[in-house]
Design a protein around this motif. Structure first.
Motif, PDB file in Angstrom:
ATOM      1  N   THR A  69      38.492  42.555 -35.559  1.00  0.00           N
ATOM      2  CA  THR A  69      38.798  43.957 -35.061  1.00  0.00           C
ATOM      3  C   THR A  69      38.793  43.867 -33.476  1.00  0.00           C
ATOM      4  N   SER A  70      39.091  45.295 -32.810  1.00  0.00           N
ATOM      5  CA  SER A  70      39.031  45.208 -31.498  1.00  0.00           C
ATOM      6  C   SER A  70      37.946  45.927 -31.059  1.00  0.00           C
ATOM      7  N   ARG A  71      36.790  46.244 -32.044  1.00  0.00           N
ATOM      8  CA  ARG A  71      35.778  47.032 -31.691  1.00  0.00           C
ATOM      9  C   ARG A  71      34.275  46.403 -32.032  1.00  0.00           C
ATOM     10  N   PRO A  72      34.121  45.066 -31.627  1.00  0.00           N
ATOM     11  CA  PRO A  72      33.054  44.255 -32.243  1.00  0.00           C
ATOM     12  C   PRO A  72      31.775  45.225 -32.125  1.00  0.00           C
ATOM     13  N   ASP A  73      31.588  45.827 -31.083  1.00  0.00           N
ATOM     14  CA  ASP A  73      30.280  46.486 -30.837  1.00  0.00           C
ATOM     15  C   ASP A  73      30.135  47.857 -31.909  1.00  0.00           C
ATOM     16  N   LYS A  74      31.235  47.806 -32.586  1.00  0.00           N
ATOM     17  CA  LYS A  74      30.941  49.353 -33.423  1.00  0.00           C
ATOM     18  C   LYS A  74      31.147  48.676 -35.045  1.00  0.00           C
ATOM     19  N   GLU A  76      23.804  51.661 -29.879  1.00  0.00           N
ATOM     20  CA  GLU A  76      24.163  52.980 -30.357  1.00  0.00           C
ATOM     21  C   GLU A  76      24.739  52.798 -31.764  1.00  0.00           C
ATOM     22  N   THR A  77      25.247  51.862 -31.995  1.00  0.00           N
ATOM     23  CA  THR A  77      25.950  51.575 -33.280  1.00  0.00           C
ATOM     24  C   THR A  77      24.880  51.235 -34.210  1.00  0.00           C
ATOM     25  N   LEU A  78      23.833  50.670 -33.731  1.00  0.00           N
ATOM     26  CA  LEU A  78      22.665  50.314 -34.967  1.00  0.00           C
ATOM     27  C   LEU A  78      21.956  51.682 -34.949  1.00  0.00           C
ATOM     28  N   LYS A  79      21.900  52.399 -34.171  1.00  0.00           N
ATOM     29  CA  LYS A  79      21.155  53.852 -34.157  1.00  0.00           C
ATOM     30  C   LYS A  79      21.982  54.648 -35.283  1.00  0.00           C
ATOM     31  N   LEU A  80      23.147  54.736 -34.814  1.00  0.00           N
ATOM     32  CA  LEU A  80      24.069  55.558 -35.635  1.00  0.00           C
ATOM     33  C   LEU A  80      23.950  55.241 -37.365  1.00  0.00           C
ATOM     34  N   ALA A  81      24.183  53.987 -37.523  1.00  0.00           N
ATOM     35  CA  ALA A  81      24.146  53.387 -38.794  1.00  0.00           C
ATOM     36  C   ALA A  81      22.724  53.538 -39.533  1.00  0.00           C
TER      37      ALA A  81
END
Ligand code: NAI
Length: 288
Positions: free
Chosen positions: A130-135, A162-167
């Motif tokens: 993907t083009s969003r590895p941080d997400k 942020e991704t870890l938090k949202l997940a």
């Protein structure tokens, strides 16, 4: 950002269960599989489960209708265009998963988080498609998702805080306890702890020390586990256990992960556990 709308890719055992759970907890859900009969099958299983809950007075007819209305079914990934988070639960094959992520990357908004329910694959490898590895994050539910209380939330190499938090928040909103796995490593936590126990239990039987029944009894009573290793392998799939052991071996080349011959023989004989009617034990198939 808060997660309200979830796209579940794959309507099999896990995807169907995750869609059910998410809808029951108030999320809007888009459930996608490659064929209409698979998504319809999942909806029928969810409705049948809810009917049983109504019989047991754990749910009302009105609650069932509201929850089912939250799930829309599709065979087009394009219908994920407006989801806040994707939970991928398709076949455990890295190329199949990577190609799905590549396609989703073009369909979904740049803000959309991609969670994978993979049991063993590298989150970093999926993120690279993907083009969003941080997400991209691991979101590992356990079977059955409605009942099991844990979700492993796995950080890939580039996954953002942020991704870890949202997940983790999404898992909590589904009534689960998220545990963050800080490094993307084979087996994460639970499978890494479980696999040596499976292999050791098989070796105990191969060495003639005890029968599978006695190993299960000893482990249940001695460790206070709800199921013994042979019962659990039959429940989750004998083939899955070997698949995970093989994967550990391929990553480490450590022979301690070599699957013993007796378990390979079971697989060759088609004894994959409850799903095939026999594994370490004999099981009756539904309706027999
Ligand atoms: P399953 O075989 O029951 O379901 C997979 C579904 O994905 C099938 O309905 C298939 O048609 C669909 N599919 C395949 N490619 C697709 C694509 N490109 N687009 C849309 N749908 C597609 O498999 P299951 O057991 O639900 O496993 C799914 C994932 O969850 C795997 O990664 C597995 O390792 C993981 N997992 C499985 C657990 C289990 O106990 N079964 C437990 C935890 C994770």
């Amino acid at each position: 950002m808060t997660i309200r709308k979830i796209g579940v890719l794959g309507a099999g055992a896990m995807g169907g269960g995750i869609a059910h759970l998410a809808a029951a907890k108030g999320f809007e859900v888009v459930l996608c599989d490659v064929e209409q009969r698979f998504v319809e099958g999942a909806i029928n299983r969810i409705a049948a489960f809810m009917d049983k809950s109504i019989e047991k007075q754990k749910m009302t007819v009105a609650e069932k209708e509201v929850a089912l209305k939250r799930i829309s079914i599709t065979t087009r990934m394009e219908d994920f265009a407006s989801v806040d988070m994707v939970i991928e639960a398709i076949f455990e094959d890295i190329e199949v998963k990577k190609s799905a992520f590549e396609k989703l990357d073009k369909i979904c908004s740049p803000e959309t988080i991609f969670g994978s329910n993979t049991s063993s694959m590298s989150i970093t490898a999926l993120a690279a498609a993907t083009s969003r590895p941080d997400k991209v994050v691991g979101l590992h539910f356990f079977n059955p998702p409605l009942i099991m209380r844990l979700v492993e939330v796995i950080r890939g190499y580039y996954t953002s805080d942020e991704t870890l938090k949202l997940a983790s928040e999404a898992a909590q909103m589904m009534g689960k306890t998220p545990v963050v796995v800080k490094k993307d490593t084979p087996g994460f936590i639970v499978n890494r702890v479980m696999m040596p126990q499976f292999l050791e239990a098989i070796r105990i039987v191969e060495e003639g020390i005890a029968t599978p029944e006695d190993v299960d009894t000893a482990v249940k009573l001695g460790l206070n586990y709800p199921m013994g290793p042979f019962e659990l392998m039959d429940y989750t799939g004998v083939d899955i256990a070997v698949h995970v052991a093989d994967y550990f071996f391929s990553e480490s080349k450590d022979t301690k992960w070599n699957a013993p011959q007796t378990v390979k023989a079971l697989i060759r004989a088609g004894r994959l556990g409850k799903k095939t009617g026999a594994g370490w034990y004999e099981h009756k198939k539904k309706g027999e």
